[in-house]
Design an enzyme around this catalytic site. Structure first.
Site, PDB file in Angstrom:
ATOM      1  N   ASP A   1       0.884  -1.121  -0.006  1.00 42.23           N
ATOM      2  CA  ASP A   1      -0.094  -0.105  -0.240  1.00 42.23           C
ATOM      3  C   ASP A   1       0.818   1.316  -0.073  1.00 42.23           C
ATOM      4  O   ASP A   1       1.848   1.223  -0.525  1.00 42.23           O
ATOM      5  CB  ASP A   1      -0.891  -0.011   1.137  1.00 42.23           C
ATOM      6  CG  ASP A   1      -2.090   0.694   1.046  1.00 42.23           C
ATOM      7  OD1 ASP A   1      -2.413   1.814   0.795  1.00 42.23           O
ATOM      8  OD2 ASP A   1      -3.534  -0.083   1.226  1.00 42.23           O
TER       9      ASP A   1
ATOM     10  N   HIS B   1      -3.986   6.277   3.195  1.00 37.92           N
ATOM     11  CA  HIS B   1      -4.466   4.881   2.773  1.00 37.92           C
ATOM     12  C   HIS B   1      -3.894   3.758   3.565  1.00 37.92           C
ATOM     13  O   HIS B   1      -4.543   2.784   3.947  1.00 37.92           O
ATOM     14  CB  HIS B   1      -4.368   4.981   1.255  1.00 37.92           C
ATOM     15  CG  HIS B   1      -5.245   3.940   0.757  1.00 37.92           C
ATOM     16  ND1 HIS B   1      -4.668   2.620   0.196  1.00 37.92           N
ATOM     17  CD2 HIS B   1      -6.300   4.016   0.235  1.00 37.92           C
ATOM     18  CE1 HIS B   1      -5.580   1.771  -0.289  1.00 37.92           C
ATOM     19  NE2 HIS B   1      -6.600   2.696  -0.386  1.00 37.92           N
TER      20      HIS B   1
ATOM     21  N   SER C   1     -11.100  -0.644  -0.991  1.00 37.81           N
ATOM     22  CA  SER C   1      -9.781  -0.841  -0.288  1.00 37.81           C
ATOM     23  C   SER C   1      -9.906  -1.057   1.229  1.00 37.81           C
ATOM     24  O   SER C   1      -9.173  -1.670   1.852  1.00 37.81           O
ATOM     25  CB  SER C   1      -9.204   0.793  -0.377  1.00 37.81           C
ATOM     26  OG  SER C   1      -8.596   0.811  -1.415  1.00 37.81           O
TER      27      SER C   1
END
Length: 772
Positions: free
Chosen positions: A137, A210, A546
């Site tokens: 990620d 994220h 996600s």
């Protein structure tokens, strides 16, 4: 064609000079064990291979060397050099690089990550403390309480990974919880030039948010109290709070590059992870051109479970990504919590929406002037979307502004309105977004509303402008609402089937919580994600597939801890066959975008059910050779298959396996081409393994899709011991339906094996296609 267009356009604009314009990054597959003895390392040999095709003035640079999930390297080459390299006898394939993007919905590329607070039973257990989840990620913010190592035992002895230290990521950044951290940027920098270290960290540290969010969803520790801006108060915990974590940073400001993603897979496998979680995606291409599919196959081959986000291209069909059958493809659903924000109009009507805001608010009881951004002069299209620089301050100052969704991120629209002097924002869905609502942390008071409510407010503004009383409104924030019904609902952004690469394999596989998920968040990134937002929060609420993916990654770690002997395919089967398709009203889950009943193309096998997945009764297992047969029956060449599997393929047995749909998958998808035939038929062969009780008898219940005849032989499976495998045959007959040329018809049903204690459920989908 779409892939190459995407590939060339995305890189063309980044070419730094005329002399380098035609250079791209390629991933090169080399024959196993072909290295001549004169070379001490594979890297030296690869550099020698490169120098034989490069012009003398071109720098000879190997970006990454791969040897765990893939045998080869990546390098920058011109198209001509790539063709020359492919002619060398030891080169199997030269694959052009793709750029991928995160899959949260707060970004214009629909990058998405999500978390939930279900599965209390599993959280209480000590399961998972010896297992390692690798998250590929944007990196991690290691100081967050979600990653503390209180009461954790020593790092598992099998672990071979490392904590890469830099000036902003010290050796103290890792602990007994975060046991590994690496970063991969050679592919990114080969295309974009040297990174700007004032805006991103050359280290595993997360400058986006994220990665920190997804990682804490998978395996964050218990943190209390947790909330963002006072919303969603409670205990925050990941799916497997005691599992160890390893962060592999591959995503940078300009995206996530295939050569770096493959290097992360390569390292994760060599380091000894048990699960890989990947919340990035891109264009669907054949598996032998797909770095994620190739890396995931190498991981699955070593017994590592790989889950990936399905993508945020919904609610349209054929939007699902990461579709390889050896990957668990995860869509997004809602949870029974939301953040209501009502828009009260001057005509007395109240329009319901959602929003998260705790800054200086609108005065209670006061109504504010309301305008539609698209009528404020200038370019009506840009201003309707509240794009940067499109709003006239004289038009919006001191007013609540209605903006349309699209092009720029939702949070960025709020910043544009605020900069132009607006006092609040109403964000209206377009027709394609439907009625699905996402709560964002905005920089000003803002509410998101559905497409039909957007139309209603525009009509009100229009009619008020023609009368003597101009339009007014206010936004009333109602905090956090629990016990929402119906839930779960398939999120409107969640990508849908059918599978564009292999329609005979139903994708997505499952859905998991992915809307308005609370999870850990880094410092130095405001909760809205826009650069001007200087607020800090330890947690943030995000939406996207996600966020759904790491829920399943964490659950897979718990299942592997409970059943160490299970293969990745067995774990996926357990999750799929125990999933549920009814909501908390007891009816089939709805589709958020339309309000209608959702289908298997939306949710696959259904919504994950953690406690039932622990004891599925039967599993559909898949061996490496089963995947080879699948690739043979996909009409891939020996060369194509070798790129994916790292082995010479023997396709002679594949015909015995029948057809592509005979992969031992836990779902069934029959695709019929209606070439003037009145009646069509196919069959599926499946094998189930008993993981339940030693002496058990399973009887089949068939719910045939309408217009079909489905039979199963035998109708009863008698098991004498655990681990015993039994086969069954499914026959599907379908009658032709009236379709216009090029159109399709899809009907679904199910096949359920039950022993009175376990219900092993598989969706069955029948698609009729009328050729052009």
């Amino acid at each position: 064609m779409g892939f190459f267009l995407f590939f060339f356009l995305s890189l063309f604009s980044l070419a730094s000079s005329a002399s380098r314009e035609d250079q791209k990054t390629f991933i090169v597959r080399v024959q196993n064990d072909a290295k001549p003895s004169i070379f001490t390392t594979h890297k030296h040999w690869y550099e020698s291979s490169l120098s034989s095709v490069l012009s003398p003035s071109t720098p000879n640079q190997v970006l990454h060397v791969y040897d765990s999930v893939f045998h080869g390297f990546s390098a920058k080459l011109s198209h001509t050099e790539a063709l020359k390299l492919q002619m060398l006898p030891h080169i199997i394939a030269v694959i052009p690089e793709q750029v991928r993007h995160l899959q949260t919905t707060r970004s214009p590329h629909f990058l998405g990550l999500k978390t939930t607070d279900s599965a209390g039973l599993l959280k209480e257990s000590d399961f998972g403390s010896d297992l390692v989840i690798g998250v590929i990620d944007t990196g991690i913010w290691p100081e967050r309480q979600s990653f503390n190592d209180r009461d954790l035992g020593p790092i598992p002895s099998k672990w071979k990974g490392e904590c890469v230290t830099t000036k902003d990521f010290s050796s103290n950044s890792c602990n007994k919880k975060l046991i590994g951290a690496r970063y991969f940027c050679n592919g990114y920098e080969a295309t974009n030039g040297k990174m700007n270290e004032t805006s991103e960290f050359r280290s595993p540290r997360d400058s986006d948010g994220h990665g920190t969010h997804t990682t804490s969803i998978a395996a964050g520790r218990y943190v209390f109290p947790a909330s963002t801006l006072g919303y969603a108060k409670g205990v925050a915990a990941g799916m497997a709070p005691k599992a160890r974590l390893a962060a592999y940073k591959v995503c940078w400001n300009a995206g996530c590059y295939d050569s770096d993603i493959l290097a992360a897979f390569d390292s994760a496998v060599a380091d000894g992870v048990d699960v890989i979680s990947l919340s990035v995606g891109g264009v669907v291409v054949p598996y032998y051109l797909d770095a994620i599919a190739i890396g995931a196959f190498g991981a699955a081959d070593k017994g590592i479970f790989v889950s990936a986000s399905a993508g945020n291209g919904g609610p349209g069909g054929l939007t699902v990504t990461n579709v390889a059958p050896w990957v668990a493809t995860i869509g997004a659903g809602t949870i029974d919590r939301d953040f209501p924000a009502d828009v009260k109009l001057g005509n007395g009507k109240v329009v319901s929406g959602v929003g998260v805001y705790n800054g200086p608010g609108l005065s209670p009881g006061r109504m504010y002037p309301l305008v539609y951004a698209g009528t404020g002069g200038g370019d009506g299209y840009s201003s309707s979307l509240c794009l940067e620089g499109s709003l006239d301050p004289d038009f919006v100052k001191g007013k609540i502004v209605l903006c349309d969704r699209g092009i720029n991120s939702r949070a960025a629209k709020g910043e544009v309105v605020k900069k132009a002097g607006g006092i609040g924002m109403i964000l209206a869905n377009g027709v394609f977004d439907g009625e699905g609502l996402v709560a964002d942390c905005h920089v000003l008071p803002a509410a998101a509303i559905g497409a039909s409510n957007g139309d209603e407010i525009r009509r009100y503004i229009d009619s008020a402008s023609k009368s003597k009383s101009p339009a007014t409104a206010t936004i009333v924030f109602k905090g956090t609402r629990l016990g929402v019904r119906p839930a779960p609902v398939v999120a409107s952004f969640s990508a849908r089937g059918p599978n564009p690469e292999t329609p005979e394999i139903l994708k997505p596989d499952l859905i998991a919580p992915g809307l308005n998920i609370l999870a850990a968040w880094p410092d130095k990134v405001g909760p809205s994600g826009v650069p001007s937002d200087k607020r800090t929060t330890e947690f943030n609420i995000l939406s996207g597939t996600s966020m759904a993916c790491p829920h399943v990654s964490g659950l897979a770690a718990l299942l592997k801890a409970a059943h160490p002997e299970w293969s990745p395919a067995a774990i996926k089967s357990a999750l799929m066959t125990t999933a549920y398709t009814v909501d908390n009203r007891g009816e089939t889950m709805l589709d958020e975008s339309s309000g209608n009943t959702s289908t298997v193309l939306d949710f696959g096998s259904g919504h994950v059910h953690p406690t039932k997945a622990m004891d599925p009764g039967l599993v559909y297992d898949i061996t490496l050779m089963d995947y080879v047969d699948f690739l043979c029956n996909s009409n891939y060449t020996n060369n194509n298959i070798q790129v994916i599997t790292r082995r010479n393929a023997d396709c002679s047995g594949a015909k015995r396996a029948g057809h592509i749909g005979n992969l031992n998958y836990p779902s069934f998808s029959a695709v019929f081409q209606q070439y003037g035939k009145h009646k069509m038929s196919t069959h599926f062969i499946r094998q189930v393994t008993n993981v339940g009780d030693p002496n058990s008898v399973y009887k089949v219940t068939i719910r045939p899709p309408s217009g079909t005849v489905v039979t199963v032989e035998p109708e009863q499976l008698v098991f004498r011991r655990v681990g015993q495998k039994l086969n069954f045959l499914v026959r599907v007959q379908a009658m032709a339906v009236k379709l216009s040329p090029g159109s399709t018809s899809m009907k679904s049903g199910s096949i359920v094996w039950s022993d009175g204690k376990h219900n092993v459920t598989s969706p069955l989908i029948v698609t009729m296609q009328q050729p052009l």
